[in-house]
Design a protein around this motif. Structure first.
Motif, PDB file in Angstrom:
ATOM      1  N   ASN A  69     -30.394  20.112  34.283  1.00  0.00           N
ATOM      2  CA  ASN A  69     -31.778  20.533  34.211  1.00  0.00           C
ATOM      3  C   ASN A  69     -32.031  21.940  34.724  1.00  0.00           C
ATOM      4  O   ASN A  69     -31.322  22.464  35.567  1.00  0.00           O
ATOM      5  N   THR A  72     -36.460  22.601  39.101  1.00  0.00           N
ATOM      6  CA  THR A  72     -37.672  21.767  39.035  1.00  0.00           C
ATOM      7  C   THR A  72     -38.579  21.938  40.247  1.00  0.00           C
ATOM      8  O   THR A  72     -39.574  21.225  40.385  1.00  0.00           O
ATOM      9  N   PHE A 181     -34.878  19.419  28.288  1.00  0.00           N
ATOM     10  CA  PHE A 181     -34.911  18.720  29.578  1.00  0.00           C
ATOM     11  C   PHE A 181     -34.192  17.390  29.407  1.00  0.00           C
ATOM     12  O   PHE A 181     -34.394  16.698  28.417  1.00  0.00           O
ATOM     13  N   PRO A 185     -39.543  13.037  32.730  1.00  0.00           N
ATOM     14  CA  PRO A 185     -40.446  13.549  33.761  1.00  0.00           C
ATOM     15  C   PRO A 185     -41.490  12.499  34.145  1.00  0.00           C
ATOM     16  O   PRO A 185     -41.973  11.754  33.285  1.00  0.00           O
ATOM     17  N   GLU A 322     -43.808  21.235  41.959  1.00  0.00           N
ATOM     18  CA  GLU A 322     -42.584  20.446  41.756  1.00  0.00           C
ATOM     19  C   GLU A 322     -42.737  19.522  40.567  1.00  0.00           C
ATOM     20  O   GLU A 322     -43.765  18.868  40.382  1.00  0.00           O
ATOM     21  N   LEU A 323     -41.681  19.508  39.742  1.00  0.00           N
ATOM     22  CA  LEU A 323     -41.608  18.581  38.618  1.00  0.00           C
ATOM     23  C   LEU A 323     -40.749  17.400  39.065  1.00  0.00           C
ATOM     24  O   LEU A 323     -39.567  17.570  39.386  1.00  0.00           O
ATOM     25  N   TYR A 325     -38.933  13.831  38.393  1.00  0.00           N
ATOM     26  CA  TYR A 325     -38.397  13.143  37.212  1.00  0.00           C
ATOM     27  C   TYR A 325     -37.548  11.953  37.625  1.00  0.00           C
ATOM     28  O   TYR A 325     -37.148  11.803  38.780  1.00  0.00           O
TER      29      TYR A 325
END
Length: 326
Positions: A69, A72, A181, A185, A322-323, A325
């Motif tokens: 990835n 993130t 990606f 998510p 922040e992502l 997942y």
């Protein structure tokens, strides 16, 4: 030479790439579009206008996007100076993976070539939630912007690319969203501050409408297969919000609901879930592993800035995103 970076899939043979370029009518490029080049070092392309009066050299660097990835967590501490004036944000991971954010700054440079760095719609400032942050401000674009029917430029920041070729003729398609990606998510979190500009501009005049920002993230199917099983690349663009985020390729949407101005110096926390129910799609795990799904995160200081409606001075600050997942 004007630098351009492109990402290619992991395992791509860098010694024989044949990029194809879309040029304005009559323009020529050398080496030729579609010709095979060795990209183990940057390749210089010269574009010449139809009347031969104008040319520019582009140094194109290709790098492998590892099948892991993108970063993130986003702190907005790192910028590069582009064309000696505007700022480009990027994030690096210890693994060496890098994410370069896109913005409309390149288009603003065309309209307001004399503007100082801090007067661009997308800039870095001090006094973030932690360290520095990104400042998105809706700006007037001056006589040149007015002349082409683009009187304002919203500050924007997004994962994807900005296509200068379409910026004048079809601005909504100039913001191209998404990068591969490899996980599902779940949520997007972060902090913002927002103050709307005093007067809302639309259809050539100021009105009593109140401006508001937009924060959203999209997860979508980046490959469309035909009945014969042939896949073509899909890239969603700035038309999406105007279509109420509906598109056959959409899989999930995370959208800040009830966006409002913030009080004084307060940073407001947001935590928005990706809604998978809305589109009723199942993720194909094999295709996810191959990087066939794309993600984008989009911030804008004026929600309708893409159609040149908004209040000059509307300012959105973003930090510590922040992502999250699966």
């Amino acid at each position: 030479a004007y630098p351009i970076r492109i990402s290619v899939k992991e395992g791509t043979d860098m010694t024989s790439l044949a990029p194809i370029f879309e040029l304005t009518p009559g323009a020529t490029i050398s080496p030729a579009s579609g010709s095979v080049q060795d990209f183990t070092t940057p390749v210089r392309y010269t574009v010449t206008s139809e009347d031969k009066a104008w040319h520019r050299v582009y140094a194109i660097t290709a790098r492998e996007q590892k099948a892991s990835n993108i970063p993130t967590t986003y702190h907005f501490e790192k910028v590069r100076i582009m064309q000696n004036v505007w700022q480009e944000f990027y994030e690096e991971q210890d693994s060496g993976n890098e994410l370069t954010w896109a913005s409309g700054n390149k288009g603003f440079k065309w309209a307001m070539s004399g503007a100082a760095t801090e007067d661009y719609p997308t800039t870095q400032i001090d006094n973030g939630k932690t360290g520095k942050c990104v400042k998105l401000e809706t700006r007037l674009t001056g006589d040149l912007g007015n002349m082409v029917g683009m009187p304002i430029a919203a500050g924007n920041l997004f994962i994807g690319s900005f296509d200068m070729l379409n910026a004048i003729t079809n601005p909504l398609s100039a913001t191209r969203f998404g990068t591969p990606f490899y996980n599902k998510p779940l949520r997007l979190t972060g902090y913002y501050k927002y103050k709307a500009g005093e007067q809302f501009y639309e259809n050539g005049e100021y009105t009593s409408r109140k401006d508001i920002f937009n924060i959203y993230a999209i997860f979508y199917d980046g490959v469309k297969y035909d009945s014969a099983g042939k896949g073509t690349d899909v890239t969603l663009d700035g038309n999406l919000p105007n279509q109420n985020y509906e598109h056959p390729s959409m899989v999930a949407l995370a959208l800040v609901s009830n966006p409002q101005e913030t009080d004084g110096d307060e940073w407001k926390f947001f935590d928005i879930p990706f809604d998978y129910q809305r589109y009723g799609k199942k993720i194909d795990e094999a295709r996810l592993t191959k990087g066939e799904y794309k993600i984008s995160i989009i911030f804008a200081s004026s929600k309708d800035g893409a159609t040149f409606e908004g209040a000059p001075g509307s300012t959105l600050l973003i930090d510590e995103v922040e992502l999250i997942y699966e």
